[in-house]
Design a protein around this motif. Structure first.
Motif, PDB file in Angstrom:
ATOM      1  N   SER A   9       9.558  -3.740 -22.048  1.00  0.00           N
ATOM      2  CA  SER A   9       9.962  -3.067 -20.815  1.00  0.00           C
ATOM      3  C   SER A   9      11.304  -3.612 -20.377  1.00  0.00           C
ATOM      4  CB  SER A   9       8.899  -3.311 -19.735  1.00  0.00           C
ATOM      5  OG  SER A   9       9.212  -2.611 -18.544  1.00  0.00           O
ATOM      6  N   GLY A  10      12.227  -2.732 -20.058  1.00  0.00           N
ATOM      7  CA  GLY A  10      13.551  -3.170 -19.617  1.00  0.00           C
ATOM      8  C   GLY A  10      13.617  -3.346 -18.113  1.00  0.00           C
ATOM      9  N   THR A  11      13.078  -2.395 -17.364  1.00  0.00           N
ATOM     10  CA  THR A  11      13.210  -2.428 -15.905  1.00  0.00           C
ATOM     11  C   THR A  11      11.867  -2.549 -15.185  1.00  0.00           C
ATOM     12  OG1 THR A  11      13.288   0.005 -15.793  1.00  0.00           O
ATOM     13  CG2 THR A  11      15.383  -1.140 -15.952  1.00  0.00           C
ATOM     14  N   GLY A  12      10.799  -2.797 -15.935  1.00  0.00           N
ATOM     15  CA  GLY A  12       9.531  -3.151 -15.299  1.00  0.00           C
ATOM     16  C   GLY A  12       8.503  -2.038 -15.192  1.00  0.00           C
ATOM     17  N   ASN A  13       8.895  -0.780 -15.462  1.00  0.00           N
ATOM     18  CA  ASN A  13       7.916   0.305 -15.305  1.00  0.00           C
ATOM     19  C   ASN A  13       6.787   0.195 -16.331  1.00  0.00           C
ATOM     20  OD1 ASN A  13       9.432   1.376 -13.205  1.00  0.00           O
ATOM     21  ND2 ASN A  13      10.668   2.628 -14.593  1.00  0.00           N
ATOM     22  N   THR A  14       7.160   0.009 -17.568  1.00  0.00           N
ATOM     23  CA  THR A  14       6.134  -0.121 -18.617  1.00  0.00           C
ATOM     24  C   THR A  14       5.397  -1.453 -18.484  1.00  0.00           C
ATOM     25  OG1 THR A  14       7.488   1.283 -20.037  1.00  0.00           O
ATOM     26  CG2 THR A  14       5.749   0.026 -21.113  1.00  0.00           C
ATOM     27  N   PRO A  50       8.779   2.221 -23.394  1.00  0.00           N
ATOM     28  CA  PRO A  50       9.397   3.400 -22.787  1.00  0.00           C
ATOM     29  C   PRO A  50      10.195   4.213 -23.806  1.00  0.00           C
ATOM     30  CG  PRO A  50      10.671   1.442 -22.258  1.00  0.00           C
ATOM     31  CD  PRO A  50       9.452   0.972 -23.009  1.00  0.00           C
ATOM     32  N   ALA A  51      10.563   5.426 -23.400  1.00  0.00           N
ATOM     33  CA  ALA A  51      11.501   6.245 -24.181  1.00  0.00           C
ATOM     34  C   ALA A  51      12.869   5.590 -24.091  1.00  0.00           C
ATOM     35  CB  ALA A  51      11.562   7.659 -23.614  1.00  0.00           C
ATOM     36  N   GLY A  53      16.899   4.984 -26.402  1.00  0.00           N
ATOM     37  CA  GLY A  53      17.834   5.625 -27.335  1.00  0.00           C
ATOM     38  C   GLY A  53      17.896   7.103 -27.027  1.00  0.00           C
ATOM     39  N   GLU A  55      15.084   9.495 -27.315  1.00  0.00           N
ATOM     40  CA  GLU A  55      13.677   9.793 -27.585  1.00  0.00           C
ATOM     41  C   GLU A  55      13.103   8.963 -28.733  1.00  0.00           C
ATOM     42  OE1 GLU A  55      11.786  11.513 -25.647  1.00  0.00           O
ATOM     43  OE2 GLU A  55      13.403  12.177 -24.332  1.00  0.00           O
ATOM     44  N   SER A  83       6.689   4.530 -20.032  1.00  0.00           N
ATOM     45  CA  SER A  83       7.427   5.259 -19.011  1.00  0.00           C
ATOM     46  C   SER A  83       8.625   5.970 -19.648  1.00  0.00           C
ATOM     47  CB  SER A  83       7.908   4.264 -17.950  1.00  0.00           C
ATOM     48  OG  SER A  83       8.761   4.905 -17.032  1.00  0.00           O
ATOM     49  N   GLY A  85      12.247   8.747 -18.607  1.00  0.00           N
ATOM     50  CA  GLY A  85      13.154   9.163 -17.542  1.00  0.00           C
ATOM     51  C   GLY A  85      13.373  10.660 -17.519  1.00  0.00           C
ATOM     52  N   TRP A  86      14.341  11.126 -18.272  1.00  0.00           N
ATOM     53  CA  TRP A  86      14.803  12.508 -18.186  1.00  0.00           C
ATOM     54  C   TRP A  86      14.274  13.395 -19.298  1.00  0.00           C
ATOM     55  CZ3 TRP A  86      17.822   8.105 -18.693  1.00  0.00           C
ATOM     56  CH2 TRP A  86      18.216   7.798 -20.007  1.00  0.00           C
ATOM     57  N   GLY A  87      13.532  12.831 -20.214  1.00  0.00           N
ATOM     58  CA  GLY A  87      13.080  13.616 -21.372  1.00  0.00           C
ATOM     59  C   GLY A  87      11.795  14.378 -21.072  1.00  0.00           C
TER      60      GLY A  87
HETATM   61  C1  LIG Z   1      19.240   2.936 -23.016  1.00  0.00           C
HETATM   62  C2  LIG Z   1      18.229   3.865 -22.402  1.00  0.00           C
HETATM   63  C3  LIG Z   1      17.811   4.990 -23.116  1.00  0.00           C
HETATM   64  C4  LIG Z   1      16.885   5.866 -22.572  1.00  0.00           C
HETATM   65  N1  LIG Z   1      16.511   6.980 -23.284  1.00  0.00           N
HETATM   66  C5  LIG Z   1      15.605   7.839 -22.745  1.00  0.00           C
HETATM   67  C6  LIG Z   1      15.191   9.006 -23.461  1.00  0.00           C
HETATM   68  O1  LIG Z   1      15.622   9.268 -24.574  1.00  0.00           O
HETATM   69  N2  LIG Z   1      14.296   9.840 -22.862  1.00  0.00           N
HETATM   70  C7  LIG Z   1      13.791   9.595 -21.614  1.00  0.00           C
HETATM   71  O2  LIG Z   1      12.955  10.373 -21.136  1.00  0.00           O
HETATM   72  N3  LIG Z   1      14.153   8.493 -20.929  1.00  0.00           N
HETATM   73  C8  LIG Z   1      15.040   7.610 -21.455  1.00  0.00           C
HETATM   74  N4  LIG Z   1      15.393   6.486 -20.771  1.00  0.00           N
HETATM   75  C9  LIG Z   1      14.800   6.233 -19.447  1.00  0.00           C
HETATM   76  C10 LIG Z   1      13.685   5.201 -19.533  1.00  0.00           C
HETATM   77  O3  LIG Z   1      12.683   5.600 -20.465  1.00  0.00           O
HETATM   78  C11 LIG Z   1      13.054   5.032 -18.143  1.00  0.00           C
HETATM   79  O4  LIG Z   1      14.028   4.514 -17.272  1.00  0.00           O
HETATM   80  C12 LIG Z   1      11.835   4.147 -18.145  1.00  0.00           C
HETATM   81  O5  LIG Z   1      11.236   4.192 -16.862  1.00  0.00           O
HETATM   82  C13 LIG Z   1      12.174   2.689 -18.497  1.00  0.00           C
HETATM   83  O6  LIG Z   1      10.976   1.954 -18.566  1.00  0.00           O
HETATM   84  P1  LIG Z   1      10.962   0.376 -18.329  1.00  0.00           P
HETATM   85  O7  LIG Z   1      11.139   0.146 -16.833  1.00  0.00           O
HETATM   86  O8  LIG Z   1       9.621  -0.049 -18.822  1.00  0.00           O
HETATM   87  O9  LIG Z   1      12.094  -0.205 -19.132  1.00  0.00           O
HETATM   88  C14 LIG Z   1      16.334   5.600 -21.296  1.00  0.00           C
HETATM   89  C15 LIG Z   1      16.752   4.464 -20.581  1.00  0.00           C
HETATM   90  C16 LIG Z   1      17.676   3.596 -21.125  1.00  0.00           C
HETATM   91  C17 LIG Z   1      18.089   2.374 -20.342  1.00  0.00           C
END
Ligand SMILES: Cc1cc2nc3c(=O)[nH]c(=O)nc-3n(C[C@H](O)[C@H](O)[C@H](O)COP(=O)(O)O)c2cc1C
Length: 134
Positions: A9-14, A50-51, A53, A55, A83, A85-87
């Motif tokens: 997890s990078g930002t804590g959601n997962t 999380p997603a 790169g 996807e 978790s 984001g935009w996918g």
């Molecule tokens: C480098 C990077 C690439 C990402 N690529 C995708 C993506 O391909 N599809 C998507 O839906 N979200 C993408 N995201 C959004 C993350 O999946 C989303 O912010 C998620 O909540 C991060 O989870 P975490 O808090 O566990 O790190 C990306 C975020 C980052 C920083």
């Protein structure tokens, strides 16, 4: 029944999801960089990533880890979560198919995905799903 929850997890959601899964499954909890165990010693896993790169699974730590262990998942109960984001969840559909092809006994017809931060309701649902690993 020995169960591990292993996540990146990078930002804590997962990470928040991983904690709920570990509670539900009564499992050991590891960030992927901390897991030094042997897959063969566990009956069940919840994996969280999380997603990233475009996807895909996170490529520095989680993808190499999963590549290493996927050949040992046959017959193990597995729950996938993460978790995004935009996918549209493409990364999880691909990951689910990959785990299924490895012979894992997957919990649910799809992985458990949450847009951005999980709500209390999301965490409760994941906890209940994780309880099925036990
Ligand atoms: C480098 C990077 C690439 C990402 N690529 C995708 C993506 O391909 N599809 C998507 O839906 N979200 C993408 N995201 C959004 C993350 O999946 C989303 O912010 C998620 O909540 C991060 O989870 P975490 O808090 O566990 O790190 C990306 C975020 C980052 C920083």
């Amino acid at each position: 029944m020995k169960t591990a929850v292993i996540y990146w997890s990078g930002t804590g959601n997962t990470e928040a999801m991983a904690k709920a899964a570990a509670e539900g499954a009564n499992a050991e909890l590891f960030a992927v960089s901390e897991f030094g165990g042997n897959v063969a010693d566990y009956d069940a896993f919840a994996f969280g990533c999380p997603a990233m790169g475009a996807e895909v699974l996170e490529e520095e730590e989680f993808e190499p880890f999963f590549t290493d262990i996927e050949g040992s998942l046959s017959g193990k109960k597995v729950l996938l979560f993460g978790s995004y984001g935009w996918g549209d969840g493409e990364w999880m559909r691909n990951w689910y198919d990959r785990a299924k092809a490895a012979g894992a006994e997957l919990i649910g017809d799809e992985g458990f995905i949450v847009n951005d931060a999980p709500s209390d309701d999301d965490l409760a649902k994941l906890k209940a799903l994780a309880a099925e690993l036990a």
